[in-house]
Enzyme design. Structure first.
Site, mmCIF file in Angstrom:
data_model
loop_
_atom_site.group_PDB
_atom_site.id
_atom_site.type_symbol
_atom_site.label_atom_id
_atom_site.label_comp_id
_atom_site.label_asym_id
_atom_site.label_seq_id
_atom_site.Cartn_x
_atom_site.Cartn_y
_atom_site.Cartn_z
ATOM 1 N N LYS A 25 -86.119 -71.474 -14.660
ATOM 2 C CA LYS A 25 -84.786 -71.029 -15.038
ATOM 3 C C LYS A 25 -84.614 -71.119 -16.558
ATOM 4 C CE LYS A 25 -82.877 -74.119 -12.483
ATOM 5 N NZ LYS A 25 -81.992 -74.970 -11.649
ATOM 6 N N THR A 34 -69.924 -73.946 -16.519
ATOM 7 C CA THR A 34 -71.215 -73.734 -15.866
ATOM 8 C C THR A 34 -71.666 -74.964 -15.085
ATOM 9 O OG1 THR A 34 -72.324 -74.407 -17.927
ATOM 10 C CG2 THR A 34 -71.994 -72.037 -17.562
ATOM 11 N N GLY A 36 -72.683 -77.087 -12.179
ATOM 12 C CA GLY A 36 -73.167 -76.795 -10.841
ATOM 13 C C GLY A 36 -73.989 -75.527 -10.717
ATOM 14 N N THR A 37 -74.382 -74.923 -11.828
ATOM 15 C CA THR A 37 -75.134 -73.668 -11.726
ATOM 16 C C THR A 37 -76.486 -73.866 -11.031
ATOM 17 O OG1 THR A 37 -75.896 -74.050 -14.002
ATOM 18 C CG2 THR A 37 -74.077 -72.498 -13.696
ATOM 19 N N GLY A 38 -77.183 -74.929 -11.364
ATOM 20 C CA GLY A 38 -78.484 -75.164 -10.739
ATOM 21 C C GLY A 38 -78.360 -75.426 -9.252
ATOM 22 N N CYS A 39 -77.389 -76.253 -8.877
ATOM 23 C CA CYS A 39 -77.142 -76.539 -7.462
ATOM 24 C C CYS A 39 -76.802 -75.250 -6.721
ATOM 25 C CB CYS A 39 -75.986 -77.523 -7.315
ATOM 26 S SG CYS A 39 -76.203 -79.092 -8.164
#
Length: 268
Positions: A175, A207, A209-212
């Site tokens: 990512k 942004t 929590g974007t990875g979750c």
């Protein structure tokens, strides 16, 4: 028809923007029933994490046993696991289960607070990377897993993705959100080659929590029967729309959450 069920094994975010809460929202938004195993409680908001209390290995194991005993789980997403004991417990609970597994190696919160100590990195690398269908590290996480410096070019991202694949996961999604520039580029590294996914970098601080959200969205796609490239493409588009609508939520005074229900809530 049967209901697609996805399971998230991760930490709880009391602010609701990341972790278990973000995963369950994502599953629901994408047409999956969500089940959960909580590995840790965190006291956090959009600005900071003030306390972390891990669940006991016995409780993690009991939650996993209860869920798998009754529900027809079609895909699993792993997020914040907390420490080496939790990682070992989760690995044992997954033993013998032939399910798609999306591993998001959560190490640091958006606020900068550490969520995985250094002594747990080797355990994560040894026990869970070989089990993963897809590993979804951001650039600092990829570097930490490889004990190197973060990639700054696409060529370096591709090299690190290949190095991570060599540790066992079937595929790696590198990512690029932490990189510089007006365009964010992710690289899906598989045995078949590399797929580029790009999106404009949006001017928002919301942004959290974007990875979750991205990893949960991929798990939702896999639970619904999509193949990996289809699930990644679905999740990538969903996350971009969630980020684009994030400022409309106006939640908290720090890094606010993305808008998981942008398709059904009216924009304000």
């Amino acid at each position: 028809m049967t209901t697609a069920i996805a399971l998230t094994i991760a930490g709880s975010d009391s602010g609701g923007g990341a972790g278990i809460q973000a995963d369950l929202k994502t599953f629901s938004a994408l047409g999956c029933y969500g089940a959960s195993v909580i590995t840790a409680l965190t006291a956090q908001n959009t600005r900071t994490v003030t306390m972390i209390e891990p669940a006991s290995p016995a409780m993690i194991a009991a939650q996993m046993a209860a869920v798998f005993d009754d529900l027809d789980i079609r895909a699993v997403k792993l997020g914040m696991l907390g420490d080496a004991r939790a990682i070992a417990t989760v690995a044992e609970g997954l033993r013998g289960r032939d399910l798609p597994l999306v591993l998001d190696p959560v190490m640091v919160a958006k606020s900068g607070d550490t969520l995985l100590p250094d002594d747990a990195i080797a355990t994560l690398r040894d026990l869970l990377l070989p089990r993963a269908t897809l590993l979804t590290p951001n650039l600092p996480e990829a570097a930490r897993l490889l004990d190197t410096t973060p990639a700054t070019t696409e060529a370096q991202m591709a090299e690190q993705g290949a190095a991570l694949r060599a540790l066992g996961p079937r595929a790696v999604l590198m990512k690029g959100g932490h990189a510089a520039g007006p365009v964010c580029t992710d690289l899906l590294v598989t045995a078949a080659g590399i797929t580029r996914l790009t999106a404009p970098r949006l001017p928002t601080r919301n942004t959290h929590g974007t990875g979750c959200t991205l990893s949960a969205a991929i798990a939702a796609g896999l639970a619904r029967g999509l193949d990996l490239p289809e699930a990644v493409a679905l999740a990538h588009g969903y996350l971009q729309r969630a980020i684009a609508a994030a400022d409309g939520l106006r939640v908290g005074s720090g890094h606010g959450p993305v808008h998981h229900f942008h398709a059904v809530w009216p924009h304000v």
